[in-house]
Design a protein around this motif. Structure first.
Motif, mmCIF file in Angstrom:
data_model
loop_
_atom_site.group_PDB
_atom_site.id
_atom_site.type_symbol
_atom_site.label_atom_id
_atom_site.label_comp_id
_atom_site.label_asym_id
_atom_site.label_seq_id
_atom_site.Cartn_x
_atom_site.Cartn_y
_atom_site.Cartn_z
ATOM 1 N N SER A 265 88.062 59.059 23.008
ATOM 2 C CA SER A 265 88.271 60.510 22.942
ATOM 3 C C SER A 265 86.957 61.270 23.098
ATOM 4 C CB SER A 265 88.940 60.894 21.623
ATOM 5 O OG SER A 265 90.211 60.273 21.507
ATOM 6 N N LEU A 266 85.869 60.704 22.562
ATOM 7 C CA LEU A 266 84.555 61.312 22.749
ATOM 8 C C LEU A 266 84.187 61.333 24.233
ATOM 9 C CD1 LEU A 266 81.962 62.467 21.448
ATOM 10 C CD2 LEU A 266 81.094 60.122 21.328
ATOM 11 N N ALA A 267 84.528 60.237 24.930
ATOM 12 C CA ALA A 267 84.284 60.167 26.374
ATOM 13 C C ALA A 267 85.055 61.262 27.106
ATOM 14 C CB ALA A 267 84.668 58.790 26.904
ATOM 15 N N LYS A 268 86.291 61.497 26.695
ATOM 16 C CA LYS A 268 87.110 62.551 27.311
ATOM 17 C C LYS A 268 86.453 63.916 27.133
ATOM 18 C CE LYS A 268 91.048 64.429 28.881
ATOM 19 N NZ LYS A 268 91.584 64.232 30.233
ATOM 20 N N SER A 269 85.954 64.170 25.928
ATOM 21 C CA SER A 269 85.291 65.450 25.661
ATOM 22 C C SER A 269 84.005 65.595 26.468
ATOM 23 C CB SER A 269 84.990 65.583 24.160
ATOM 24 O OG SER A 269 86.191 65.634 23.408
ATOM 25 N N LEU A 270 83.395 64.458 26.807
ATOM 26 C CA LEU A 270 82.188 64.464 27.642
ATOM 27 C C LEU A 270 82.522 64.418 29.125
ATOM 28 C CD1 LEU A 270 80.017 61.909 25.610
ATOM 29 C CD2 LEU A 270 79.608 64.362 25.815
ATOM 30 N N LYS A 271 83.841 64.409 29.442
ATOM 31 C CA LYS A 271 84.333 64.342 30.824
ATOM 32 C C LYS A 271 83.857 63.074 31.517
ATOM 33 C CE LYS A 271 84.544 69.355 31.118
ATOM 34 N NZ LYS A 271 84.079 70.588 31.778
ATOM 35 N N LYS A 272 83.966 61.960 30.784
ATOM 36 C CA LYS A 272 83.561 60.665 31.316
ATOM 37 C C LYS A 272 84.681 59.640 31.153
ATOM 38 C CE LYS A 272 78.637 61.225 30.184
ATOM 39 N NZ LYS A 272 78.051 60.973 31.512
ATOM 40 N N THR B 278 87.835 52.792 18.040
ATOM 41 C CA THR B 278 87.984 52.719 19.498
ATOM 42 C C THR B 278 88.597 53.995 20.049
ATOM 43 O OG1 THR B 278 88.228 50.317 19.415
ATOM 44 C CG2 THR B 278 89.011 51.425 21.396
ATOM 45 N N MET B 279 89.619 54.525 19.378
ATOM 46 C CA MET B 279 90.248 55.762 19.834
ATOM 47 C C MET B 279 89.254 56.916 19.845
ATOM 48 S SD MET B 279 93.565 57.780 18.318
ATOM 49 C CE MET B 279 94.196 59.240 19.139
ATOM 50 N N SER B 280 88.395 56.971 18.825
ATOM 51 C CA SER B 280 87.393 58.033 18.760
ATOM 52 C C SER B 280 86.368 57.884 19.873
ATOM 53 C CB SER B 280 86.690 58.014 17.397
ATOM 54 O OG SER B 280 87.605 58.298 16.363
ATOM 55 N N PHE C 273 84.319 44.351 32.868
ATOM 56 C CA PHE C 273 84.752 45.470 32.034
ATOM 57 C C PHE C 273 86.230 45.794 32.221
ATOM 58 C CE2 PHE C 273 80.272 46.406 33.205
ATOM 59 C CZ PHE C 273 79.717 46.318 31.942
ATOM 60 N N GLU C 274 86.761 46.471 31.211
ATOM 61 C CA GLU C 274 88.063 47.122 31.338
ATOM 62 C C GLU C 274 87.786 48.606 31.517
ATOM 63 O OE1 GLU C 274 92.001 48.316 28.682
ATOM 64 O OE2 GLU C 274 90.434 47.063 27.801
ATOM 65 N N LEU C 275 88.362 49.207 32.565
ATOM 66 C CA LEU C 275 88.187 50.634 32.800
ATOM 67 C C LEU C 275 89.259 51.397 32.036
ATOM 68 C CD1 LEU C 275 86.812 52.985 34.328
ATOM 69 C CD2 LEU C 275 88.459 52.598 36.173
ATOM 70 N N ILE C 276 88.827 52.333 31.214
ATOM 71 C CA ILE C 276 89.756 53.143 30.417
ATOM 72 C C ILE C 276 89.641 54.598 30.854
ATOM 73 C CG2 ILE C 276 90.390 53.924 28.098
ATOM 74 C CD1 ILE C 276 89.142 51.371 26.989
ATOM 75 N N GLU C 277 90.782 55.189 31.183
ATOM 76 C CA GLU C 277 90.842 56.613 31.531
ATOM 77 C C GLU C 277 91.304 57.368 30.288
ATOM 78 O OE1 GLU C 277 90.216 59.881 33.639
ATOM 79 O OE2 GLU C 277 90.052 57.927 34.629
ATOM 80 N N PRO C 278 90.405 58.094 29.620
ATOM 81 C CA PRO C 278 90.769 58.772 28.368
ATOM 82 C C PRO C 278 91.882 59.794 28.564
ATOM 83 C CG PRO C 278 88.380 58.750 28.695
ATOM 84 C CD PRO C 278 88.995 58.320 29.982
ATOM 85 N N THR C 279 92.795 59.835 27.617
ATOM 86 C CA THR C 279 93.888 60.813 27.669
ATOM 87 C C THR C 279 93.831 61.792 26.501
ATOM 88 O OG1 THR C 279 95.328 59.258 26.482
ATOM 89 C CG2 THR C 279 95.429 59.235 28.896
ATOM 90 N N THR C 280 93.017 61.483 25.501
ATOM 91 C CA THR C 280 92.880 62.369 24.345
ATOM 92 C C THR C 280 91.413 62.750 24.179
ATOM 93 O OG1 THR C 280 92.618 60.460 22.847
ATOM 94 C CG2 THR C 280 94.828 61.348 23.121
ATOM 95 N N GLU D 167 78.426 58.084 35.483
ATOM 96 C CA GLU D 167 77.816 57.463 34.307
ATOM 97 C C GLU D 167 78.863 57.338 33.201
ATOM 98 O OE1 GLU D 167 74.363 59.223 32.001
ATOM 99 O OE2 GLU D 167 73.281 58.016 33.479
ATOM 100 N N PRO D 168 79.775 56.364 33.308
ATOM 101 C CA PRO D 168 80.809 56.203 32.278
ATOM 102 C C PRO D 168 80.195 55.840 30.924
ATOM 103 C CG PRO D 168 81.270 54.865 34.244
ATOM 104 C CD PRO D 168 79.861 55.331 34.346
ATOM 105 N N VAL D 169 80.974 56.026 29.887
ATOM 106 C CA VAL D 169 80.563 55.580 28.553
ATOM 107 C C VAL D 169 80.695 54.064 28.508
ATOM 108 C CG1 VAL D 169 81.188 55.592 26.108
ATOM 109 C CG2 VAL D 169 81.204 57.728 27.419
ATOM 110 N N LEU D 170 79.671 53.381 28.010
ATOM 111 C CA LEU D 170 79.726 51.929 27.839
ATOM 112 C C LEU D 170 80.168 51.643 26.409
ATOM 113 C CD1 LEU D 170 79.296 49.049 28.797
ATOM 114 C CD2 LEU D 170 76.871 49.271 28.221
#
Length: 571
Positions: free
Chosen positions: A370-377, A365-367, A302-309, A416-419
């Motif tokens: 960003s959805l993950a960020k709103s879910l704090k994941k 992909t951006m959405s 996997f690539e780990l992405i840290e949401p910023t938006t 539990e990150p977003v897959l």
């Protein structure tokens, strides 16, 4: 114990204890009798039985002393063993006290033992660790808990208020001298918690430390700490509702439980991740992030992405945004409680399997991120185009490896990150009926994928440019299928306004609406801005002109696929 013996053996009000309690002769006799009972093994007594030791109950003379019981309670020298005196009202009945069970208060017992009512606070000095700080804060909460037992403006309540002020002043002075980073103070500052919100948080934290497990605290007992009467408590309810800082910022959470009286009550407790950060300050979020990064790196999948938006930062059409917001409502405690009570949902965490479909560059992909960020994941992203293997059987193994690795990462990191499955076209397309080995291998790979989707727990987002060829078996197993369309004029204008640099200089008469007239996707708009900015940065004046943007737009449109050249994209 000299003060205890002095109080019991002195007939007049000459003992040191007497000088502090300010009681009448009758009240003193009641306290003296309770004290004798206490040291002889009876910690509590029914008021009528106490009166029987002191007065002739056959003549009902004891009834005139019910006022003394109420007075001693108001002064804080006795408490009820079961329940507490209700708020004083016009129709308050003294007779209701006759068969209540009372005992000496901790304050009076301490007075008998040490001959003083002052707080035992250490010398003012800088906190060397968080434990010293917590000890003082928990003493402060204990005083608030004592104060909540008294109504009106009794002497006992006034005295406790003085002690609270003394304790809070002590903590403030110690904090001014402290140089260490205290996690709780950092939480207060980062979340902008006011004094009442801090008290609620500390009260829940005290319970976690003392009880040692998440039993929770009921709404009424928490509100009693910060409200002197029913009106104040009702007004303070908003500090614990869904939109409050404490709940919305993920500091505390609650369960809705059925109590013994058949009523649904809310039980609050500190959110587990926050609690671990406080109890184990050396284990910070940075440490957890590094741990997750290292594990993902070891997996090499996997690539780990840290949401910023977050989802509010993405320009979407109203229908799409509405669907995404409905997904976010799954984290609403009331929604979760209802789903659990109906047997629709058994897990505490959010579950959602989603397909984002639409043309390239429309923000799928951006959405997702960003959805993950709103879910704090965080996001674990996998490029599905890498799944195919020329060796028979390896593609099927790779599919299993995606989900097995995801579960392993969740278990090791306790998260539990977003897959995110990008370019998942080959997984989602209709299975073929051909008899050759390639077709059979493709179908087998899809069957395994279908099985894994069925068993998946958490948030999974698959993106694709196709939907017309979606296999019906997959369609049934995804909770949401959300279309991403090319932005219309209004959306393009919003995107341009969002991404244009605020500190840049633009030519006189520059009109961003003219840029929005060009039919570009969101990704194309971002690309045009980058290319234009690079060109403007090399100019002497560094001023953005419409012609610079126009040149970049025309170059992008001419190099991109036209409508007649587009392959595999929805029209």
């Amino acid at each position: 114990m000299k003060h205890l013996f002095e109080f019991l053996n002195t007939e007049t009000s000459a003992s040191k204890v007497d000088t502090l309690i300010s009681c009448t002769k009758n009240e003193r006799e009641i306290l003296k009798t309770l004290t004798k009972n206490y040291i002889q093994g009876s910690s509590s007594v029914v008021v009528y039985e106490l009166f029987a030791q002191l007065y002739d109950t056959s003549k009902n003379e004891h009834l005139s002393h019910l006022d003394d019981i109420k007075s001693l309670y108001d002064k804080g020298w006795i408490t009820q063993s079961f329940g507490f005196f209700k708020e004083q009202k016009a129709n308050f009945a003294l007779l209701s006290l006759l068969h209540s069970e009372i005992s000496l208060s901790n304050s009076f017992l301490k007075l008998l033992e040490v001959g003083s009512l002052s707080l035992e606070l250490p010398e003012i000095s800088a906190y060397s660790d968080h434990l010293g700080y917590l000890k003082d804060q928990f003493l402060r909460i204990e005083l608030y808990e004592k104060r909540s037992l008294f109504s009106g403006s009794s002497k006992a309540k006034k005295h406790i208020n003085e002690q609270i002020l003394e304790c809070e002043t002590h903590i403030k002075k110690c904090l001014e001298l402290s140089k260490i980073n205290l996690k709780i103070e950092q939480i207060f500052k980062e979340n902008g918690l006011n004094e009442k919100e801090q008290i609620l948080f500390l009260a829940l934290l005290k319970q976690e430390y003392i009880v040692g497990e998440q039993m929770g605290a009921e709404l009424s007992s928490l509100l009693a700490l910060i409200g002197d009467d029913e009106f104040e408590r009702a007004s303070a309810k908003n500090l614990l509702d869904e939109s409050s800082k404490l709940v919305e910022n993920g500091l505390i959470e609650y369960d809705e439980i059925l109590n013994a009286f058949g009523n649904i009550t809310q039980s609050f407790f500190i959110q587990d991740e926050i609690l671990q950060e406080i109890m184990h300050p050396q284990s910070t979020k940075t440490d957890k992030k590094l741990k997750l990064e290292n594990i993902v790196k070891e997996q090499e999948i996997f690539e780990l992405i840290e949401p910023t938006t977050n989802i509010n930062d993405v320009v979407l059409n109203e229908q799409t945004k509405e669907l995404l917001e409905s997904i976010l409502k799954q984290v609403d405690k009331k929604v979760l409680a209802r789903l659990n009570s109906w047997g629709v949902k058994s897990r505490k965490g959010i579950d959602a399997k989603i397909i984002f479909y639409g043309e390239a560059g429309t923000g799928k992909t951006m959405s997702a991120v960003s959805l993950a960020k709103s879910l704090k994941k965080q996001v674990l992203s996998f490029d599905c185009s890498k799944i195919l293997s020329k060796y028979v059987g390896e593609s099927e193994q790779n599919v299993r490896k995606i989900f097995d690795s995801y579960k392993e990462i969740c278990k090791k990191t306790k998260s539990e990150p977003v897959l995110l499955l990008n370019e998942a076209d080959q997984f989602l397309s209709t299975r073929v009926s051909g008899g050759n080995n390639i077709d059979k291998m493709h179908n087998q790979m899809q069957n395994i994928f279908l099985e894994q989707i069925e068993r998946f727990e958490g948030v999974l987002i698959a993106t694709t440019n196709f939907l017309e060829s979606l296999d019906s078996a997959f369609s049934r197993r995804f909770d949401y299928k959300i279309e991403f369309k090319k932005p219309d004029f209004k959306a393009r204008l919003a995107i341009w306004r969002k991404i244009l640099p605020e500190n840049a200089s633009f030519e006189d008469g520059f009109d961003v609406a003219k840029l929005a007239e060009y039919s570009l996707s969101g990704a194309q708009i971002v690309l045009v801005l980058k290319n234009t900015a690079l060109k403007v940065a090399t100019k002497d004046d560094g001023i953005f002109c419409f012609e610079d943007f126009k040149a970049a737009i025309e170059r992008e449109l001419s190099s991109a696929f036209g409508e007649e050249k587009r392959v595999g994209l929805l029209r």
